[in-house]
Structure formats: structure tokens, C-alpha cells
Motif scaffolding. Structure first.
Motif, PDB file in Angstrom:
ATOM      1  N   ASN A   1       0.799  -1.221   0.000  1.00  0.00           N
ATOM      2  CA  ASN A   1       0.000   0.000   0.000  1.00  0.00           C
ATOM      3  C   ASN A   1       0.836   1.277   0.000  1.00  0.00           C
ATOM      4  N   ALA A   2       2.121   1.169   0.324  1.00  0.00           N
ATOM      5  CA  ALA A   2       2.997   2.351   0.324  1.00  0.00           C
ATOM      6  C   ALA A   2       4.381   1.944  -0.185  1.00  0.00           C
ATOM      7  N   PRO A   3       4.504   1.569  -1.449  1.00  0.00           N
ATOM      8  CA  PRO A   3       5.778   1.043  -1.956  1.00  0.00           C
ATOM      9  C   PRO A   3       6.934   2.026  -1.903  1.00  0.00           C
ATOM     10  N   GLN A   4       6.687   3.320  -2.169  1.00  0.00           N
ATOM     11  CA  GLN A   4       7.793   4.273  -2.154  1.00  0.00           C
ATOM     12  C   GLN A   4       8.317   4.493  -0.739  1.00  0.00           C
ATOM     13  N   ALA A   5       7.419   4.723   0.204  1.00  0.00           N
ATOM     14  CA  ALA A   5       7.843   4.934   1.595  1.00  0.00           C
ATOM     15  C   ALA A   5       8.481   3.672   2.167  1.00  0.00           C
ATOM     16  N   ALA A   6       7.935   2.504   1.820  1.00  0.00           N
ATOM     17  CA  ALA A   6       8.496   1.245   2.311  1.00  0.00           C
ATOM     18  C   ALA A   6       9.899   1.014   1.762  1.00  0.00           C
ATOM     19  N   ALA A   7      10.079   1.212   0.454  1.00  0.00           N
ATOM     20  CA  ALA A   7      11.406   1.037  -0.152  1.00  0.00           C
ATOM     21  C   ALA A   7      12.408   2.002   0.452  1.00  0.00           C
ATOM     22  N   ASN A   8      11.962   3.219   0.743  1.00  0.00           N
ATOM     23  CA  ASN A   8      12.829   4.231   1.334  1.00  0.00           C
ATOM     24  C   ASN A   8      13.299   3.796   2.725  1.00  0.00           C
ATOM     25  N   PHE A   9      12.358   3.369   3.568  1.00  0.00           N
ATOM     26  CA  PHE A   9      12.707   2.956   4.932  1.00  0.00           C
ATOM     27  C   PHE A   9      13.617   1.735   4.903  1.00  0.00           C
ATOM     28  N   LEU A  10      13.306   0.771   4.040  1.00  0.00           N
ATOM     29  CA  LEU A  10      14.099  -0.454   3.967  1.00  0.00           C
ATOM     30  C   LEU A  10      15.538  -0.170   3.557  1.00  0.00           C
ATOM     31  N   ARG A  11      15.728   0.715   2.580  1.00  0.00           N
ATOM     32  CA  ARG A  11      17.094   1.016   2.149  1.00  0.00           C
ATOM     33  C   ARG A  11      17.883   1.719   3.241  1.00  0.00           C
ATOM     34  N   LEU A  12      17.266   2.729   3.852  1.00  0.00           N
ATOM     35  CA  LEU A  12      17.978   3.468   4.902  1.00  0.00           C
ATOM     36  C   LEU A  12      18.299   2.563   6.084  1.00  0.00           C
ATOM     37  N   ALA A  13      17.361   1.690   6.432  1.00  0.00           N
ATOM     38  CA  ALA A  13      17.597   0.761   7.541  1.00  0.00           C
ATOM     39  C   ALA A  13      18.708  -0.215   7.197  1.00  0.00           C
ATOM     40  N   ARG A  14      18.683  -0.757   5.986  1.00  0.00           N
ATOM     41  CA  ARG A  14      19.690  -1.719   5.546  1.00  0.00           C
ATOM     42  C   ARG A  14      21.089  -1.111   5.530  1.00  0.00           C
ATOM     43  N   ASP A  15      21.167   0.171   5.150  1.00  0.00           N
ATOM     44  CA  ASP A  15      22.462   0.840   5.045  1.00  0.00           C
ATOM     45  C   ASP A  15      22.966   1.405   6.368  1.00  0.00           C
ATOM     46  N   GLY A  16      22.200   1.227   7.441  1.00  0.00           N
ATOM     47  CA  GLY A  16      22.629   1.718   8.744  1.00  0.00           C
ATOM     48  C   GLY A  16      22.441   3.204   8.942  1.00  0.00           C
ATOM     49  N   PHE A  17      21.615   3.838   8.099  1.00  0.00           N
ATOM     50  CA  PHE A  17      21.407   5.284   8.187  1.00  0.00           C
ATOM     51  C   PHE A  17      20.815   5.681   9.542  1.00  0.00           C
ATOM     52  N   TYR A  18      19.928   4.848  10.078  1.00  0.00           N
ATOM     53  CA  TYR A  18      19.246   5.186  11.325  1.00  0.00           C
ATOM     54  C   TYR A  18      20.061   4.840  12.572  1.00  0.00           C
ATOM     55  N   ASP A  19      21.121   4.058  12.416  1.00  0.00           N
ATOM     56  CA  ASP A  19      21.881   3.599  13.582  1.00  0.00           C
ATOM     57  C   ASP A  19      22.497   4.776  14.339  1.00  0.00           C
ATOM     58  N   GLY A  20      22.246   4.823  15.637  1.00  0.00           N
ATOM     59  CA  GLY A  20      22.817   5.873  16.466  1.00  0.00           C
ATOM     60  C   GLY A  20      22.050   7.182  16.446  1.00  0.00           C
ATOM     61  N   THR A  21      20.884   7.223  15.803  1.00  0.00           N
ATOM     62  CA  THR A  21      20.113   8.471  15.737  1.00  0.00           C
ATOM     63  C   THR A  21      19.113   8.551  16.887  1.00  0.00           C
ATOM     64  N   ALA A  22      18.879   9.754  17.387  1.00  0.00           N
ATOM     65  CA  ALA A  22      17.971   9.967  18.507  1.00  0.00           C
ATOM     66  C   ALA A  22      16.593  10.371  18.009  1.00  0.00           C
ATOM     67  N   CYS A  23      15.560   9.834  18.628  1.00  0.00           N
ATOM     68  CA  CYS A  23      14.187  10.280  18.343  1.00  0.00           C
ATOM     69  C   CYS A  23      14.009  11.641  18.995  1.00  0.00           C
ATOM     70  N   HIS A  24      13.703  12.647  18.181  1.00  0.00           N
ATOM     71  CA  HIS A  24      13.827  14.034  18.624  1.00  0.00           C
ATOM     72  C   HIS A  24      12.521  14.709  19.022  1.00  0.00           C
ATOM     73  N   ARG A  25      11.367  14.084  18.739  1.00  0.00           N
ATOM     74  CA  ARG A  25      10.109  14.791  18.971  1.00  0.00           C
ATOM     75  C   ARG A  25       9.064  13.843  19.557  1.00  0.00           C
ATOM     76  N   LEU A  26       8.411  14.298  20.614  1.00  0.00           N
ATOM     77  CA  LEU A  26       7.382  13.501  21.275  1.00  0.00           C
ATOM     78  C   LEU A  26       6.126  14.337  21.488  1.00  0.00           C
ATOM     79  N   LEU A  27       4.997  13.803  21.067  1.00  0.00           N
ATOM     80  CA  LEU A  27       3.704  14.325  21.486  1.00  0.00           C
ATOM     81  C   LEU A  27       3.198  13.330  22.520  1.00  0.00           C
ATOM     82  N   PRO A  28       3.260  13.676  23.814  1.00  0.00           N
ATOM     83  CA  PRO A  28       3.138  12.701  24.907  1.00  0.00           C
ATOM     84  C   PRO A  28       1.919  11.790  24.870  1.00  0.00           C
ATOM     85  N   GLU A  29       0.836  12.220  24.266  1.00  0.00           N
ATOM     86  CA  GLU A  29      -0.362  11.394  24.258  1.00  0.00           C
ATOM     87  C   GLU A  29      -0.631  10.800  22.884  1.00  0.00           C
ATOM     88  N   ALA A  30       0.373  10.844  21.991  1.00  0.00           N
ATOM     89  CA  ALA A  30       0.066  10.420  20.636  1.00  0.00           C
ATOM     90  C   ALA A  30       1.184   9.692  19.912  1.00  0.00           C
TER      91      ALA A  30
END
Length: 262
Positions: free
Chosen positions: A124-153
Motif C-alpha cells: 500500500n505504500a511502496p515508495q515509503a516502504a522502499a525508502n525505509f528499507l534502504r535506509l535501515a539496511r544501510d545503517g542510516f538510522y543507527d545511532g540516531t535519537a528520536c527528537h520529537r514527542l507528542l506525549p499522548e500520541a
């Protein structure tokens, strides 16, 4: 030439070892980028404070969020355009959506707060899925901090600079698989973007841990490209801890340590 089972295992091990080494190198590079960005921001704040003191203009109004790119609606994930960079590790263009089309993947998002199971929806979302899979596979997200929180959402992650303005060096669109009623159920995995810009998605995404309505703008809603299959309670605990006073940073820090396939 056909390899024996032993040779194939040795080959796969060498590939895995090389992938892990690249991941560690990229993670170290992201941490250096984050440190430099923090120093630059700190210096800018000091200079700004000095200018305000010297100017001594008590009647000056606060900037209008509508003209600064800040989110007007606190329930709407809003991501500024990626910063220009010369980092050769960044990409020129998003991956081909055909890499993910028609398939699903089960991954584990390993974080400092605990492991979170994800199902990536390439149907249902091939472009976004392919994007996330490539970045994850290449280690792009490793060591990154989650920067934004909406406490109830929701919790927003995926920015290598942890400032809300970082990205992979490109943006993409259009929006895929947004809910017609504007309600994003608990467990939703979706792409963050700029307000009014359906072509501004990059690496940042958000994880929803409570049903939340996110109003559409002129560009539409937000691309849903997967769901949380395990660890929703971890996200809820992060939400319950709230944010650092005066900011949207989670009080309980969450750092992505890696993304693995099941």
C-alpha cells in the motif's frame, strides 16, 4: 560456478561482517554530525541572546509560527526541509518503489528503550516502504535519537541531526495510503513531512501509540507504510514520561541502535 554449502555460509558471513562494519562506521559518523550540529546551535543561541540584550526591545513580539515553518497545530508532525550538506554518505535520489512493491517485511527496531517490532507494508505504500528499507539496511538510522514527542500520541524519529531538519539528501512524494478519516490508530508507522508539501518526505517517520486524529492540509495526510507489531507498551512508557521542559524532546531519551530483519 556453484558454491558448496560451507562456501556459501562463509560468503554470507563475510557479507554480514562487512555490513556490520559499514553500519558501525555510519553510526559513528552520524554521532559526529549530531555533536557538531549541537555545538553550532548552542553558539547561535548564545549570539542571539547577546543581540537581544543589547537591543533591549521589550515590546518585540515572538515570531509567528505561520511564517517560521513551525507547526501551528501541535498534533501535526511537521518536518523542515533537509539541511544542505556535502556528506558523501547521503543519497542523490530515493530508491525505486518497485523494490518494495507488493511485499511485506518484518523488522525489529532496536532502541535504547527496548525492541519494537515493525511490519513494513510495500503493497500500500511502496515508495515509503522502499525508502525505509534502504535506509535501515544501510545503517542510516543507527545511532540516531528520536527528537520529537507528542506525549499522548506519537514519537518522531529518523533525523540524523536530531534537530528536526535533517534528512537523507533528497525528498520524495506523493503521499501514500493516508487514512480517509484522518485518524491514525495506535501502532501506525508513518512518514513525517513539511506542512502543505506532499513531496517533502525524507528519512523522518513517526510511531503512533494512541489513536490520534491528524488534520490533513492542502497536500493531504501522512503516508502510512507499516505498523507496530510488538513493543507498543515501550512507546506508551516514553509518552508517559513526557517531554523535557520547554521542548518537544522526550524526557526518556530514545536512540535507535539498529534495525534488523526477522
Amino acid at each position: 560456478m556453484t558454491r558448496s554449502t560451507k562456501q556459501e555460509r562463509a560468503y554470507q558471513k563475510r557479507r554480514h561482517d562487512k555490513w556490520e562494519q559499514r553500519s558501525r562506521e555510519r553510526a559513528a559518523r552520524r554521532r559526529r554530525i549530531t555533536l557538531v550540529s549541537a555545538v553550532v546551535v548552542g553558539l547561535a543561541l548564545v549570539v542571539g541572546a547577546i543581540v537581544l540584550i543589547v537591543a533591549n526591545q521589550p515590546d518585540e513580539q515572538a515570531p509567528d509560527p505561520a511564517t517560521t515553518g513551525e507547526s501551528v497545530d501541535p498534533a501535526t508532525p511537521d518536518v523542515a526541509a533537509p539541511l544542505p550538506t556535502t556528506d558523501p554518505e547521503l543519497y542523490d535520489a530515493p530508491p525505486d518503489p518497485a523494490e518494495a512493491e507488493g511485499r511485506t517485511w518484518n523488522l525489529t527496531l532496536q532502541t535504547s528503550a527496548g525492541d519494537i517490532g515493525l511490519e513494513i507494508d510495500g503493497e500500500n505504500a511502496p515508495q515509503a516502504a522502499a525508502n525505509f528499507l534502504r535506509l535501515a539496511r544501510d545503517g542510516f538510522y543507527d545511532g540516531t535519537a528520536c527528537h520529537r514527542l507528542l506525549p499522548e500520541a506519537l514519537l518522531q524519529c529518523g533525523d540524523p541531526t536530531a534537530t528536526g531538519t535533517g534528512g537523507p539528501g533528497y525528498t520524495f512524494g506523493p503521499i501514500e495510503n493516508a487514512p480517509e478519516d484522518g485518524v491514525y490508530p495506535a501502532g501506525t508507522l508513518a512518514m513525517a513531512r513539511q506542512g502543505e508539501n506532499g513531496e517533502s518526505m525524507g528519512s523522518q517517520f513517526f510511531l503512533v501509540f494512541a489513536d490520534v486524529p491528524l488534520p490533513s492540509d492542502s497536500a493531504g495526510g501522512y503516508s502510512i507504510f507499516g505498523r507496530v507489531t510488538e513493543g507498543l507498551e515501550i512507546l506508551q512508557q516514553v509518552g508517559s514520561a513526557g517531554t523535557v521542559e520547554g521542548s518537544e524532546q522526550p524526557a526518556l531519551p530514545v536512540t535507535i541502535e539498529g534495525v534488523t530483519s526477522e
